[in-house]
Enzyme design. Structure first.
Site, PDB file in Angstrom:
ATOM      1  CE1 TYR A   1      -3.369  -2.674   0.228  1.00  0.00           C
ATOM      2  CE2 TYR A   1      -3.817  -2.047   2.496  1.00  0.00           C
ATOM      3  CZ  TYR A   1      -4.109  -2.822   1.390  1.00  0.00           C
ATOM      4  OH  TYR A   1      -5.136  -3.724   1.444  1.00  0.00           O
TER       5      TYR A   1
ATOM      6  N   GLY B   1     -17.876  -1.381  -3.579  1.00  0.00           N
ATOM      7  CA  GLY B   1     -18.613  -2.210  -4.525  1.00  0.00           C
ATOM      8  C   GLY B   1     -17.827  -2.375  -5.808  1.00  0.00           C
TER       9      GLY B   1
ATOM     10  CB  THR C   1     -20.351   2.035  -5.849  1.00  0.00           C
ATOM     11  OG1 THR C   1     -21.215   2.053  -6.992  1.00  0.00           O
ATOM     12  CG2 THR C   1     -21.204   1.759  -4.610  1.00  0.00           C
TER      13      THR C   1
END
Length: 298
Positions: free
Chosen positions: A71, A222, A230
């Site tokens: 990350y 999502g 989303t």
């Protein structure tokens, strides 16, 4: 909801082995950059802002942080931000990390680690986080093949004291069974949300039956995945959100927590306002009728 006064304690607790965590945690994937995560040309986030978000998360009761050495964006690493913001670490803070995938210094993805390379990944997480052991390490899986050799390598590091507990990520049910013949599994991280498939739901239920923590990722994003939350919420999600006076994203997160007491949330953000909203979900209770309505949108 008065999100400013709600802490992660409102979500209840679960055990990762012998470590007790609040069910609302924090995912660090989006912390190092703005925009889409895990892309080579991501715009680095302001360091001070990221540090403020992490410290505020802990102030609001978060004691479970999910991270990984892969990350990072140019100039920013999630692990090193965590180290800077929170070290020396609170006694009750549990940091979960992942190994398996890798990225080179330019951010480009590399082949998944061999058993021999996994130790190097574990040691890199230790160095970046400033720890002498890792609380939980998840083996991230791609494909359906055997994981015995790689999970066995992590089990050896657990026996050596470098890792306290082991978990799995992005798996199928047979991976869980295979791993459990080698060493105990305390958590499973898989994609899961309102639009989950029957197969995804089966794995969540399987973990519940065995009292293994199930930690969904992309439950808010999502289909947006690494690009973020989303905007394609169904009318049912909007209606339930309106009834509770919260955002559709909060309803999506609350729905995942409603799936069982063993479900842990790790929503990530670099925004203090969104952080407070995510943590406030721990006090949001859906009715069975609302949960069934949302389930029917899948």
């Amino acid at each position: 909801m008065t999100s400013q006064t709600i802490t992660a304690a409102a979500s209840g607790t679960w055990e990762l082995g012998d470590l007790t965590v609040h069910r609302i945690g924090f995912g660090a994937m989006r912390l190092p950059q703005y925009g889409e995560a895990l892309v080579a040309d991501a715009l680095p986030r302001d360091r001070d802002q990221a540090v403020r978000v992490l410290r505020r998360a802990v102030e609001l009761g978060v004691n479970h942080i999910d991270t990984a050495a892969f990350y990072f964006s140019p100039l920013r690493s999630a692990n090193e931000l965590i180290n800077r913001a929170l070290g020396p670490y609170p006694d009750d803070l549990v940091i979960t990390t992942k190994v398996g995938p890798g990225r080179d210094a330019s951010g480009e993805w590399q082949a998944h680690a061999t058993p021999g390379q996994l130790r190097g990944q574990v040691e890199e997480n230790l160095r970046q986080l400033g720890r002498d052991h890792l609380d939980v390490v998840n083996l991230r899986i791609v494909g359906t093949g055997s994981i015995a050799e790689r999970f066995g390598a992590l089990a050896e590091l657990r026996e050596a004291g470098l890792i306290r507990h082991l978990g799995l990520s992005n798996i199928r049910p047979h991976h869980l069974a295979e791993a459990q013949h080698i060493a105990p599994v305390v958590c499973v991280q898989n994609m899961y949300g309102i639009d989950a498939s029957p197969e995804q739901r089966e794995l969540l239920d399987l973990c519940g039956e065995q009292r293994i923590a199930f930690v969904p990722f992309y439950s808010i994003a999502g289909t947006g995945r690494t690009a973020g939350a989303t905007t394609g919420h169904s009318p049912e999600v909007h209606a339930v959100a309106l009834a509770h006076g919260v955002t559709p994203a909060q309803i999506r997160l609350a729905w995942t927590l409603h799936q069982g007491p063993h479900v842990l949330a790790i929503p990530g953000t670099g925004d203090l306002g969104h952080l407070a909203e995510n943590i406030a979900v721990g006090s949001l209770r859906l009715t069975e009728e609302e949960a069934a309505t949302l389930r029917g949108t899948a």
